[in-house]
Structure formats: structure tokens, C-alpha cells
Design an enzyme around this catalytic site. Structure first.
Site, PDB file in Angstrom:
ATOM      1  N   HIS A 168       0.910  -1.175  -0.101  1.00  0.00           N
ATOM      2  CA  HIS A 168      -0.111   0.175   0.195  1.00  0.00           C
ATOM      3  C   HIS A 168       0.675   1.260  -0.066  1.00  0.00           C
ATOM      4  O   HIS A 168       0.600   2.269  -0.743  1.00  0.00           O
ATOM      5  CB  HIS A 168      -0.897   0.120   1.041  1.00  0.00           C
ATOM      6  CG  HIS A 168      -1.993  -0.909   1.211  1.00  0.00           C
ATOM      7  ND1 HIS A 168      -2.012  -1.849   2.332  1.00  0.00           N
ATOM      8  CD2 HIS A 168      -2.936  -1.470   0.511  1.00  0.00           C
ATOM      9  CE1 HIS A 168      -2.879  -2.725   2.443  1.00  0.00           C
ATOM     10  NE2 HIS A 168      -3.505  -2.549   1.307  1.00  0.00           N
ATOM     11  N   LYS A 204     -16.990  -6.371   6.889  1.00  0.00           N
ATOM     12  CA  LYS A 204     -15.809  -7.118   6.486  1.00  0.00           C
ATOM     13  C   LYS A 204     -15.112  -7.524   7.555  1.00  0.00           C
ATOM     14  O   LYS A 204     -14.191  -8.135   7.429  1.00  0.00           O
ATOM     15  CB  LYS A 204     -14.751  -6.066   5.515  1.00  0.00           C
ATOM     16  CG  LYS A 204     -14.968  -5.983   4.348  1.00  0.00           C
ATOM     17  CD  LYS A 204     -13.795  -5.395   3.370  1.00  0.00           C
ATOM     18  CE  LYS A 204     -13.978  -5.681   1.888  1.00  0.00           C
ATOM     19  NZ  LYS A 204     -12.755  -5.253   1.375  1.00  0.00           N
ATOM     20  N   ARG A 237      -2.139  -6.193  -8.511  1.00  0.00           N
ATOM     21  CA  ARG A 237      -1.183  -6.993  -8.031  1.00  0.00           C
ATOM     22  C   ARG A 237      -0.977  -8.209  -9.075  1.00  0.00           C
ATOM     23  O   ARG A 237      -0.138  -8.329  -9.728  1.00  0.00           O
ATOM     24  CB  ARG A 237      -1.505  -7.622  -6.699  1.00  0.00           C
ATOM     25  CG  ARG A 237      -0.841  -6.913  -5.582  1.00  0.00           C
ATOM     26  CD  ARG A 237      -1.475  -7.384  -4.344  1.00  0.00           C
ATOM     27  NE  ARG A 237      -3.043  -7.208  -4.383  1.00  0.00           N
ATOM     28  CZ  ARG A 237      -3.713  -7.294  -3.321  1.00  0.00           C
ATOM     29  NH1 ARG A 237      -3.118  -7.688  -2.028  1.00  0.00           N
ATOM     30  NH2 ARG A 237      -5.052  -6.952  -3.187  1.00  0.00           N
ATOM     31  N   SER A 278      -2.802  -7.710   2.929  1.00  0.00           N
ATOM     32  CA  SER A 278      -2.961  -7.575   4.522  1.00  0.00           C
ATOM     33  C   SER A 278      -3.407  -8.988   5.158  1.00  0.00           C
ATOM     34  O   SER A 278      -3.078  -9.108   6.384  1.00  0.00           O
ATOM     35  CB  SER A 278      -4.044  -6.591   4.711  1.00  0.00           C
ATOM     36  OG  SER A 278      -3.956  -5.344   4.267  1.00  0.00           O
TER      37      SER A 278
END
Ligand code: ADP
Length: 163
Positions: free
Chosen positions: A17, A41, A90, A128
Site C-alpha cells: 500500500h 468486512k 497486483r 494484508s
């Protein structure tokens, strides 16, 4: 004046990030890192904790601001007077979801354009979720996240083990 938003969960912020934040802060005049406050989430860190870590690791970048948000991204972009959304890509697995999101956002808010920055090859594997998994098993996450995030993550995992 080009104002952009880099939205995400940042649960927690990683070097991947941070690389996107650094690179986009060079491209635009003002960068707003939008921290999604979405309890559905089930984030590990509260939105306040995520904002604080991001503020800490971006303090040397003078045109970067950290702002929590909920609701629709296009509404947040309008409120912040930002015409550009930045997302990181990514791998091919990110592409389908990101394409769908950017096209939906363009329908909802035709004035908002999405710009994709491809990941630095060094961080292409990094997420993450992976970092949290490694930390949960007591692995070394030094190479994935800044020191303050590492400390917070280890503290959080210790607290979780106690309950
Ligand atoms: P979200 O929950 O919205 O996917 P994330 O915090 O996981 O939020 O990611 C925010 C943005 O950062 C997304 O555009 C994601 O593709 C990008 N990103 C995450 N990790 C990396 C990485 N290692 N390299 C480049 N971009 C990344």
C-alpha cells in the site's frame, strides 16, 4: 489542481500500500487515502486504529491526507472534490474485481475516473490478509509492514490469544 482518492480497507497498511501511496503522491497534487469503515468486512483493526497507523507511516508525505469513509466511493469522491480514484493492481486475480468496480463507479459517477498503478514486483505477493495470517502464527513480518504496524499487529495478536 488534481485531487485523488486511494481507497481501501488497509487492515493493516503494508509496504505494498505504502508503495502505491508514495508513487501516486508524486503524480497528483493532493492524495486522500480513504479508509473504508465497513464492519461487514470484520476488520481486525478499528477504523481509528487503521487511520492512526496510516497517518504515522505517511507523515513525511506533505500532500497526503488520511480520511475515513463509509458509503459509496463516488459520493466520498464528490464530497472530497476528487476526480480520480487510484487502485493498485497486483495480479490477474485483482483485475476482474477492479474492472467491475471501476466500471460501476463510472456509471454511478461519470466524473470520477479510476487509475490503476501496477504493483512494484517486490510487493506483488503481499496482502494484508497474508500478513495477518503470518502474525497470527507468530511469524516474522518485518519485511512486509513498517515497524509501527508490526508492533500494533503483534500487540493485537497477543490480546486475541488472551481471550
Ligand atoms: P480492499 O479491501 O479495498 O481490497 P485493500 O486494503 O486490500 O482494500 O487494498 C487497497 C488497494 O491497494 C487495492 O487497490 C489493492 O489492490 C491495493 N493493494 C493491496 N496490496 C497491494 C500490493 N501489495 N501492491 C500493490 N497494490 C496493493
Amino acid at each position: 489542481m488534481l485531487r485523488a482518492i486511494y481507497p481501501g480497507s488497509f487492515d493493516p497498511v503494508t509496504y505494498g500500500h505504502l508503495d502505491i501511496i508514495r508513487r501516486s503522491s508524486i503524480l497528483v497534487d493532493h492524495l486522500i487515502v480513504g479508509v473504508l469503515n465497513n464492519n461487514a468486512k470484520m476488520p481486525l483493526f478499528s477504523v481509528e486504529e487503521r487511520v492512526k497507523m496510516l497517518e504515522d507511516v505517511t507523515k513525511t508525505l506533505s500532500n497526503v491526507e488520511i480520511v475515513p469513509f463509509d458509503g459509496l466511493l463516488v459520493d466520498f469522491a464528490k464530497k472530497m472534490d476528487a476526480g480520480v480514484v487510484i487502485r493498485g493492481l497486483r495480479a490477474i486475480t485483482d483485475f476482474e474485481y477492479e474492472l467491475q468496480m471501476s466500471q460501476t463507479n463510472h456509471k454511478l459517477g461519470p466524473d470520477v475516473e479510476t487509475i490503476f498503478l501496477t504493483t512494484n514486483i517486490e510487493y506483488s505477493y503481499l496482502s494484508s490478509t497474508t500478513v495477518k495470517e503470518i502474525a497470527a502464527f507468530g511469524g516474522d513480518i518485518t519485511q512486509f509492514v513498517p515497524e509501527v504496524v508490526k508492533d500494533e499487529l503483534e500487540r493485537k495478536m497477543k490480546a486475541k490469544r488472551r481471550v
